[in-house]
Design a protein around this motif. Structure first.
Motif, PDB file in Angstrom:
ATOM      1  N   ALA A 244       0.854  -1.193   0.000  1.00 40.33           N
ATOM      2  CA  ALA A 244       0.000   0.000   0.000  1.00 40.33           C
ATOM      3  C   ALA A 244       0.890   1.244   0.000  1.00 40.33           C
ATOM      4  CB  ALA A 244      -0.894  -0.007   1.230  1.00 40.33           C
ATOM      5  N   TYR A 245       0.437   2.250  -0.708  1.00 32.85           N
ATOM      6  CA  TYR A 245       1.149   3.526  -0.774  1.00 32.85           C
ATOM      7  C   TYR A 245       0.243   4.639  -0.291  1.00 32.85           C
ATOM      8  CZ  TYR A 245       5.271   1.913  -3.300  1.00 32.85           C
ATOM      9  OH  TYR A 245       6.445   1.304  -3.636  1.00 32.85           O
ATOM     10  N   GLU A 246       0.763   5.499   0.561  1.00 28.60           N
ATOM     11  CA  GLU A 246       0.052   6.738   0.881  1.00 28.60           C
ATOM     12  C   GLU A 246       0.530   7.772  -0.128  1.00 28.60           C
ATOM     13  OE1 GLU A 246      -2.028   8.398   4.407  1.00 28.60           O
ATOM     14  OE2 GLU A 246       0.065   8.813   4.848  1.00 28.60           O
ATOM     15  N   THR A 247      -0.424   8.429  -0.790  1.00 31.37           N
ATOM     16  CA  THR A 247      -0.063   9.239  -1.955  1.00 31.37           C
ATOM     17  C   THR A 247      -0.750  10.597  -1.922  1.00 31.37           C
ATOM     18  OG1 THR A 247      -1.922   8.393  -3.286  1.00 31.37           O
ATOM     19  CG2 THR A 247       0.113   7.102  -3.322  1.00 31.37           C
ATOM     20  N   ASP A 248      -0.024  11.585  -2.418  1.00 37.12           N
ATOM     21  CA  ASP A 248      -0.623  12.910  -2.575  1.00 37.12           C
ATOM     22  C   ASP A 248      -1.728  12.837  -3.618  1.00 37.12           C
ATOM     23  OD1 ASP A 248       1.077  14.125  -0.836  1.00 37.12           O
ATOM     24  OD2 ASP A 248       2.278  15.166  -2.363  1.00 37.12           O
ATOM     25  N   PRO A 249      -2.845  13.520  -3.372  1.00 37.92           N
ATOM     26  CA  PRO A 249      -3.903  13.528  -4.380  1.00 37.92           C
ATOM     27  C   PRO A 249      -3.424  14.180  -5.680  1.00 37.92           C
ATOM     28  CG  PRO A 249      -4.514  14.885  -2.493  1.00 37.92           C
ATOM     29  CD  PRO A 249      -3.180  14.303  -2.191  1.00 37.92           C
ATOM     30  N   VAL A 250      -3.802  13.591  -6.788  1.00 39.92           N
ATOM     31  CA  VAL A 250      -3.461  14.145  -8.105  1.00 39.92           C
ATOM     32  C   VAL A 250      -4.754  14.678  -8.716  1.00 39.92           C
ATOM     33  CG1 VAL A 250      -2.643  13.604 -10.417  1.00 39.92           C
ATOM     34  CG2 VAL A 250      -1.547  12.558  -8.428  1.00 39.92           C
TER      35      VAL A 250
ATOM     36  N   PRO B  66      -4.951  12.751   1.647  1.00 36.43           N
ATOM     37  CA  PRO B  66      -4.130  11.794   0.914  1.00 36.43           C
ATOM     38  C   PRO B  66      -4.895  10.486   0.646  1.00 36.43           C
ATOM     39  CG  PRO B  66      -3.032  12.511   2.933  1.00 36.43           C
ATOM     40  CD  PRO B  66      -4.399  13.089   2.956  1.00 36.43           C
ATOM     41  N   PHE B  67      -4.485   9.822  -0.411  1.00 35.63           N
ATOM     42  CA  PHE B  67      -5.062   8.524  -0.769  1.00 35.63           C
ATOM     43  C   PHE B  67      -4.210   7.400  -0.204  1.00 35.63           C
ATOM     44  CE2 PHE B  67      -7.195  11.049  -3.910  1.00 35.63           C
ATOM     45  CZ  PHE B  67      -8.280  10.318  -4.377  1.00 35.63           C
ATOM     46  N   LEU B  68      -4.848   6.234  -0.029  1.00 33.49           N
ATOM     47  CA  LEU B  68      -4.119   4.970   0.013  1.00 33.49           C
ATOM     48  C   LEU B  68      -4.364   4.310  -1.332  1.00 33.49           C
ATOM     49  CD1 LEU B  68      -4.537   2.854   3.257  1.00 33.49           C
ATOM     50  CD2 LEU B  68      -2.627   4.307   2.561  1.00 33.49           C
ATOM     51  N   ASN B  69      -3.287   3.820  -1.956  1.00 33.86           N
ATOM     52  CA  ASN B  69      -3.398   3.163  -3.261  1.00 33.86           C
ATOM     53  C   ASN B  69      -2.704   1.803  -3.237  1.00 33.86           C
ATOM     54  OD1 ASN B  69      -3.330   6.333  -4.353  1.00 33.86           O
ATOM     55  ND2 ASN B  69      -4.613   4.955  -5.528  1.00 33.86           N
TER      56      ASN B  69
ATOM     57  N   ARG C 123       1.286   8.656 -13.511  1.00 36.28           N
ATOM     58  CA  ARG C 123       0.824   8.711 -12.131  1.00 36.28           C
ATOM     59  C   ARG C 123       1.703   7.880 -11.204  1.00 36.28           C
ATOM     60  NH1 ARG C 123      -5.742   8.080 -12.768  1.00 36.28           N
ATOM     61  NH2 ARG C 123      -6.153  10.303 -13.083  1.00 36.28           N
ATOM     62  N   ALA C 124       2.326   8.568 -10.263  1.00 32.93           N
ATOM     63  CA  ALA C 124       3.156   7.852  -9.288  1.00 32.93           C
ATOM     64  C   ALA C 124       2.311   6.898  -8.446  1.00 32.93           C
ATOM     65  CB  ALA C 124       3.874   8.852  -8.394  1.00 32.93           C
ATOM     66  N   PHE C 125       1.040   7.243  -8.198  1.00 32.85           N
ATOM     67  CA  PHE C 125       0.221   6.375  -7.353  1.00 32.85           C
ATOM     68  C   PHE C 125      -0.148   5.083  -8.057  1.00 32.85           C
ATOM     69  CE2 PHE C 125      -3.201   9.130  -9.147  1.00 32.85           C
ATOM     70  CZ  PHE C 125      -4.118   8.179  -9.583  1.00 32.85           C
TER      71      PHE C 125
ATOM     72  N   VAL D  59       4.811   9.946  -2.866  1.00 39.04           N
ATOM     73  CA  VAL D  59       4.236   8.630  -2.549  1.00 39.04           C
ATOM     74  C   VAL D  59       5.113   7.976  -1.481  1.00 39.04           C
ATOM     75  CG1 VAL D  59       3.199   8.255  -4.827  1.00 39.04           C
ATOM     76  CG2 VAL D  59       5.512   7.457  -4.404  1.00 39.04           C
ATOM     77  N   ARG D  60       4.468   7.214  -0.591  1.00 41.94           N
ATOM     78  CA  ARG D  60       5.217   6.588   0.507  1.00 41.94           C
ATOM     79  C   ARG D  60       4.730   5.149   0.684  1.00 41.94           C
ATOM     80  NH1 ARG D  60       4.683   6.753   6.306  1.00 41.94           N
ATOM     81  NH2 ARG D  60       2.694   7.813   6.075  1.00 41.94           N
ATOM     82  N   ASN D  61       5.650   4.218   0.546  1.00 41.57           N
ATOM     83  CA  ASN D  61       5.318   2.803   0.734  1.00 41.57           C
ATOM     84  C   ASN D  61       5.068   2.566   2.228  1.00 41.57           C
ATOM     85  OD1 ASN D  61       5.465   0.026   1.149  1.00 41.57           O
ATOM     86  ND2 ASN D  61       6.982  -0.278  -0.466  1.00 41.57           N
ATOM     87  N   ILE D  62       3.855   2.117   2.567  1.00 45.57           N
ATOM     88  CA  ILE D  62       3.560   1.880   3.983  1.00 45.57           C
ATOM     89  C   ILE D  62       3.431   0.383   4.281  1.00 45.57           C
ATOM     90  CG2 ILE D  62       2.519   4.146   4.361  1.00 45.57           C
ATOM     91  CD1 ILE D  62      -0.236   2.633   4.349  1.00 45.57           C
TER      92      ILE D  62
END
Ligand code: GSY
Length: 149
Positions: free
Chosen positions: A35-41, A48-51, A116-118, A143-146
């Protein structure tokens, strides 16, 4: 059987639960990205999203996969008050092996996935060969890998 990838995102309510429930309900899942926490695009200012990206091995057509995506969104009682705005769950058909579709409501490969990075950062864990060689995460798409969903 074709290889296929779906992209899932949530930025309302219990994001992790929406994603977990959607993934658990999908058929033919082969792998799930971290899962990635990501800035909204795009869209308005929003949380922020989780993707995640999910890999399937499937006989479904792209259109059948779109139906699956819509079913998962409906099951999440998808709330989206504004176009591009916050939502409980978004599920997109990203890429289906051997498929090119250009229809008003369905374009495969997803027309914006390669910007898209997400999408690309989670996808990198499942299909590094699909990531453009010159891809770098844009500064405005943190984007941040969680870890595991
Ligand atoms: O297209 C999917 C919905 N969406 C997202 C998303 O899932 N993640 C991020 N980070 N930004 C987004 N903007 C839209 S629209």
């Amino acid at each position: 059987m074709a290889r296929a990838f779906l992209g899932l995102g949530s930025n309302m309510g219990d994001r992790r639960a929406y994603l977990r429930d959607a993934v658990a309900a999908l058929a033919d899942v082969v792998a799930v990205s971290p899962a990635y926490e990501t800035d909204p695009v795009g869209g308005p200012e929003q949380d922020p999203f989780l993707n995640v990206v999910v890999e399937l091995a499937t006989d479904a057509t792209p259109r059948e996969l779109l139906e699956v995506c819509r079913e998962r969104e409906a099951a999440a009682e998808r709330v989206r008050r504004q176009r591009w705005g916050p939502r409980t769950l978004d599920v997109d058909v990203l890429w289906v092996e051997g498929a090119v579709v250009h229809e008003p409501d369905l374009v495969v490969p997803h027309p914006r996935m390669f910007e898209r990075a997400f999408v690309l950062e989670p996808l990198r864990h499942l299909a590094p060969e699909l990531i453009p060689a010159d891809w770098v995460v844009p500064e405005d798409q943190a984007v941040r890998n969680i870890g595991e969903l």
